[in-house]
Design a protein around this motif. Structure first.
Motif, PDB file in Angstrom:
ATOM      1  N   ALA A 584       0.852  -1.186   0.000  1.00  0.00           N
ATOM      2  CA  ALA A 584       0.000   0.000   0.000  1.00  0.00           C
ATOM      3  C   ALA A 584       0.887   1.235   0.000  1.00  0.00           C
ATOM      4  O   ALA A 584       2.041   1.163   0.406  1.00  0.00           O
ATOM      5  N   PRO A 585       0.363   2.369  -0.455  1.00  0.00           N
ATOM      6  CA  PRO A 585       1.165   3.590  -0.435  1.00  0.00           C
ATOM      7  C   PRO A 585       1.558   3.942   1.010  1.00  0.00           C
ATOM      8  O   PRO A 585       0.689   3.959   1.886  1.00  0.00           O
ATOM      9  N   PRO A 586       2.820   4.218   1.270  1.00  0.00           N
ATOM     10  CA  PRO A 586       3.249   4.560   2.627  1.00  0.00           C
ATOM     11  C   PRO A 586       3.006   6.046   2.923  1.00  0.00           C
ATOM     12  O   PRO A 586       3.795   6.687   3.606  1.00  0.00           O
ATOM     13  N   HIS A 588       1.434   7.981   4.868  1.00  0.00           N
ATOM     14  CA  HIS A 588       1.588   8.606   6.179  1.00  0.00           C
ATOM     15  C   HIS A 588       2.840   8.105   6.874  1.00  0.00           C
ATOM     16  O   HIS A 588       2.979   8.245   8.070  1.00  0.00           O
ATOM     17  N   LEU A 622      -9.860  10.274  -4.081  1.00  0.00           N
ATOM     18  CA  LEU A 622      -9.351   9.253  -3.157  1.00  0.00           C
ATOM     19  C   LEU A 622      -8.101   8.606  -3.753  1.00  0.00           C
ATOM     20  O   LEU A 622      -8.079   8.234  -4.918  1.00  0.00           O
ATOM     21  N   PRO A 632     -14.379   3.045  -3.556  1.00  0.00           N
ATOM     22  CA  PRO A 632     -15.141   2.667  -2.367  1.00  0.00           C
ATOM     23  C   PRO A 632     -15.745   3.889  -1.658  1.00  0.00           C
ATOM     24  O   PRO A 632     -16.629   3.734  -0.829  1.00  0.00           O
ATOM     25  N   ARG A 633     -15.278   5.096  -1.982  1.00  0.00           N
ATOM     26  CA  ARG A 633     -15.843   6.271  -1.323  1.00  0.00           C
ATOM     27  C   ARG A 633     -17.021   6.835  -2.097  1.00  0.00           C
ATOM     28  O   ARG A 633     -18.056   7.130  -1.534  1.00  0.00           O
TER      29      ARG A 633
ATOM     30  N   VAL B  13       3.472  -0.904   6.081  1.00  0.00           N
ATOM     31  CA  VAL B  13       3.670   0.552   6.161  1.00  0.00           C
ATOM     32  C   VAL B  13       2.394   1.272   6.578  1.00  0.00           C
ATOM     33  O   VAL B  13       2.352   2.485   6.607  1.00  0.00           O
ATOM     34  N   TRP B 138     -11.048   8.337   4.825  1.00  0.00           N
ATOM     35  CA  TRP B 138      -9.976   7.691   4.065  1.00  0.00           C
ATOM     36  C   TRP B 138      -8.624   8.354   4.272  1.00  0.00           C
ATOM     37  O   TRP B 138      -7.603   7.784   3.920  1.00  0.00           O
ATOM     38  N   PHE B 142      -3.228   5.564   9.676  1.00  0.00           N
ATOM     39  CA  PHE B 142      -3.210   4.357  10.515  1.00  0.00           C
ATOM     40  C   PHE B 142      -4.549   3.969  11.146  1.00  0.00           C
ATOM     41  O   PHE B 142      -4.580   3.152  12.062  1.00  0.00           O
TER      42      PHE B 142
END
Ligand code: SF4
Ligand SMILES: [Zn+2]
Lengths: 670, 166
Positions: A584-586, A588, A622, A632-633, B13, B138, B142
């Motif tokens: 998944a995109p990191p 954060h 998104l 999904p949003r 991540v 969204w 975390f």
């Protein structure tokens, strides 16, 4: 005896009986014969028989070949005769390519309902595909020695960008500062040096586009921060940002590569510590982070951030803040990637090494100054390593003999292409050579050969499928066994020695490349399956693994992957890269990205990057991993999916089959 | 000690700051609507592992900053999780724990259950509260819904009230 012979296309050319001897000898050698004298005696027999049949007419090639066959059989050289007949047959198959070409054209014209064509279905795109197919055929059957053409067609080697074989060179690190200072001419008029930041970056885009028109490969600014800083003098932060934003927009919308694609652009930056230079890097990264009009991930340019201790890597360094920003942007946008100036092979050049999205690195130079700017790769050809592994049947002596043969062939083919390129004149590459961009082209006249310039370029041997080759040789790839890793390093080191030797022999810049596989990965497997069937661990996937990479479907931790791939970078002096895959995109989590980058630096890598899926809902914005067809949003089906392919970002529907297959198998490292 | 897990991710991540080793603890009684991992609900699902085996795997992840207990519900197998967390800390790694219980609920529980207290005390960041589909956001780092908080556990225990990370 005979003055002329008629070729198949009707032209009459000088009759040269040594060609008959060559052909016979070649056939004889392929079945173990060593004796050229016998071949000469047989040639005399052929000439005698031809004389008997002659009534003054000019013989055709086929007539002569018929007689050669007869003589070989009459004189009791059955094996050689058989080889000769096979050889004739192969030749005629190469010639049938003409018919084959027509079939290809028909396919291109017919295929109107592809929903994911590479460059689209527009009329001009189709015409280009036809031109490309025709060029390829032409070069394979008319210009390139048969040994090389057959090796390419069989899939022993892959001659990249074959459709441009005789018309230009691959890529260039552009002397942007020089063009901005002195002005330039695009062929449509003289352009003055820019006065404002926005005009400087719009000229930079025009420069990329113009040089892309002259070449088939990537176009790059090797020191973008330093090169464009003088044009930012005294401008406030806002102006610099707007200029950089315009550049990103421009590079994602202009079309020029082969007339229909966006230029394959790269930008290196990060080590200029002047206030203007830092402003360039900062604002460029911020503009890239902000994305395109609706916040979409930019596709171009490829961005390469230079990491150097004392400049940008550690908290006390003047550009550490820019490195932190680069990491943050890389956590969200896939770019920048990171080049390591402290690795053992880059360090001698301080911070002067630059890369491109295609991973090309050009540094050593036996024919001029060892600099990056104004140079690039001339062409590259890739060796199919897994095939050698299969053929060797676990016998290392056989393996090295086969490897020697194909490497030698590749080196000679590259030299052939270089000679063909030397026939080009400055006026054939009006921007790149005509405007003095290429190192050594400054004093050339329009009708001069480009040779004095391109001796500064590199001729490059590449390889793919180290992993599958190791499986064929030992049963395990280098992710599975320490011994295989040892052997892999030994073999890649051996290849590097071969290219170093070629430098001496030809006095040219031969280099070794960790090839980004492009379409080749899928093509080789298809050809090898036909020949050897489906072999577990070797031909059972739809593609071979890139260069020295660990197979994408093999579960391995990032730490181990980096540690294992790192030691290969130094051998591949024409370019190298390693990636880590995240599920998944990191976004954060820049901290996670930084941990990876730091381990890459510790593992003596030259160039590295982070991959993860970037799915973007064009309706609500998104961004993340969208596994379902709809957002999904908000439920929208307008999803743009971006992945990195052969170094450059691409929207997913543009991948070729081999790559889609690879993407399906890419495992995040864990 | 045995622990039932739904799965393990060796480098994540998205489950806390830095690269993290994630243990998805099997079993959850909450059954939130919109739950991302309904396969983790069944207390007899997943597979049984030995905590020692997991600890060994954690030791291999040389780039990981820490370990995350996710779910399922870690506090339903709290003894095993607490033991692991206490063994992980000396490796220099930090602990993130996800729970469907709120910090306040866990504080109350910890009065009666020593293991809850142990896991809470070994945790650096607690992501608390159930996933609520109506609160979905969204863009939150975390966590999935706005009601969930990133709680700095040591500060919170010292202050006697939830202290959030941002
Ligand atoms: S608490 Fe977590 S695992 Fe349990 S149902 Fe809710 S979201 Fe799913
Ligand atoms: Zn949406």
């Amino acid at each position: 005896m005979f003055a002329k012979i008629k070729k198949r296309d009707g032209r009459e050319v000088h009759f040269d009986d040594s060609k008959i001897t060559d052909a016979i000898f070649k056939a004889a050698r392929s079945v173990g014969g060593e004796d050229r004298e016998t071949a000469m005696e047989l040639t005399l027999g052929v000439l005698r028989m031809l004389k008997q049949q002659s009534n003054g007419q000019v013989f055709g090639v086929e007539d002569v070949q018929d007689v050669v066959e007869k003589i070989l059989i009459e004189k009791g050289h059955a094996k050689t005769a058989k080889a000769y007949i096979l050889y004739r047959d192969r030749r005629s198959r190469v010639r049938d390519a003409k018919g084959e070409l027509m079939d290809v054209v028909e396919d291109i014209v017919k295929e109107t309902d592809r929903d994911n064509a590479n460059v689209g279905n527009s009329p001009s795109a189709k015409m280009l595909q036809i031109a490309s197919a025709a060029s390829r055929r032409y070069y394979l059957t008319r210009l390139i020695d048969e040994d090389y053409s057959l090796a390419h067609s069989r899939g022993d080697i892959h001659i990249h960008d074959l459709d441009f074989y005789a018309t230009t060179c691959n890529c260039l690190q552009i002397p942007l500062e020089k063009l901005l200072k002195e002005g330039f001419n695009t062929g449509h008029g003289y352009i003055r040096p820019p006065k404002r930041p926005a005009s400087a970056t719009s000229l930079a885009a025009i420069i990329l586009q113009s040089s892309q028109n002259d070449m088939f490969g990537g176009q790059s600014f090797p020191f973008f921060d330093k090169q464009i800083a003088p044009s930012m003098d005294g401008a406030d932060e806002d102006k610099v940002y707007q200029a950089m934003e315009a550049l990103v927009f421009n590079l994602n919308s202009m079309h020029s590569r082969a007339g229909s694609q966006v230029p394959f652009s790269s930008i290196n930056l990060g080590t200029d510590t002047s206030e203007e230079g830092r402003g360039v890097t900062r604002n460029f990264l911020l503009a890239y982070e902000a994305g395109l009009g609706r916040g979409e991930n930019p596709i171009f340019p490829n961005v390469i951030f230079r990491v150097k201790k004392g400049v940008s890597f550690d908290p006390q360094d003047p550009n550490y803040d820019l490195f932190q920003l680069a990491v943050r942007v890389a956590s969200k946008r896939l770019n920048p990637t990171f080049s390591f100036m402290d690795s053992s092979f880059n360090k001698p050049y301080d911070d002067q090494v630059a890369y491109m999205g295609c991973r090309t690195r050009t540094m050593d130079n036996r024919r001029g100054p060892a600099v990056t700017t104004g140079r690039g790769n001339l062409s590259f050809t890739t060796i199919n390593l897994p095939r050698l592994g299969i053929k060797a049947e676990r016998n290392m002596k056989t393996f090295y003999r086969l490897l020697d043969e194909v490497t030698e062939l590749t080196i000679n083919q590259l030299y052939h292409r270089f000679q063909v390129q030397c026939r080009l004149k400055v006026k054939d590459l009006p921007f790149v050579m005509g405007q003095g961009m290429y190192l050594g082209s400054e004093d050339l006249k329009p009708d001069d050969s480009i040779e004095p310039a391109i001796v500064n370029g590199t001729l490059t041997v590449g390889f793919i499928g180290l992993a599958e080759m190791l499986v064929a040789l030992t049963g395990y790839h280098h992710g599975q066994s320490k011994d295989s890793q040892q052997l892999g390093l030994e073999i890649v080191n051996y290849l590097r020695r071969k290219t170093d030797e070629a430098c001496e022999r030809f006095n040219l810049n031969y280099t070794l490349l960790a090839t980004p596989a492009e379409g080749t990965c899928g093509r080789y497997v298809r050809l090898d399956r036909k020949e050897y069937g489906i072999i577990p661990g070797i031909t059972n996937q739809e593609y071979y693994t890139n260069s020295y990479h660990i197979p994408v479907h093999f579960p391995i931790s990032s730490f181990d992957k980096i540690s294992l791939e790192g030691p290969y970078h130094r051998f591949c002096n024409a370019g190298h890269i390693s990636y880590v895959e995240f599920a998944a995109p990191p976004q954060h989590n820049p901290e996670a990205v930084e941990a990876i980058i730091r381990h890459m630096a510790e593992s003596d890598m030259g160039y590295g990057g982070i991959n993860y899926p970037v799915d973007f809902c064009c309706n609500c914005g998104l961004q993340g991993v969208i596994n379902e067809p709809n957002c999904p949003r908000c439920g929208s089906a307008d999803i743009r999916r971006i992945r990195r392919i052969t170094g450059y970002l691409s929207t997913i529907d543009r991948f070729n089959d081999g790559k889609v297959e690879e993407l399906k198998h890419r495992l995040p490292h864990s | 000690m045995k622990i039932r897990v739904a799965g393990i991710e060796k480098e994540s991540v998205v489950d806390g700051p830095g690269l993290r080793f994630v243990i998805f603890v099997q079993g959850c009684t909450r059954h939130c609507s919109g739950c991302h991992n309904p396969d983790t609900w069944d207390f007899y699902g997943g597979q049984e592992m030995d905590t020692g085996e997991i600890l060994a795997q954690i030791g291999e992840g040389r780039l990981n900053r820490g370990v995350t207990f996710s779910g399922g519900e870690p506090f339903e197998q709290v003894a095993a999780c607490a033991l692991l967390a206490e063994q992980i800390k000396p490796l220099g790694m930090d602990i993130v724990t996800y729970s469907g219980y709120t910090f306040e609920e866990l504080q109350t529980k910890s009065l009666a259950d020593e293991d809850v207290k142990r896991l809470l005390e070994a945790t650096d960041i607690l992501v608390d509260g159930p996933f609520i589909a109506e609160e979905r956001d969204w863009d939150l780092p975390f966590r999935g819904s706005r009601n969930q908080r990133l709680i700095l556990v040591h500060e919170s225990l010292a202050a006697g009230m939830a202290v959030q990370a941002e």
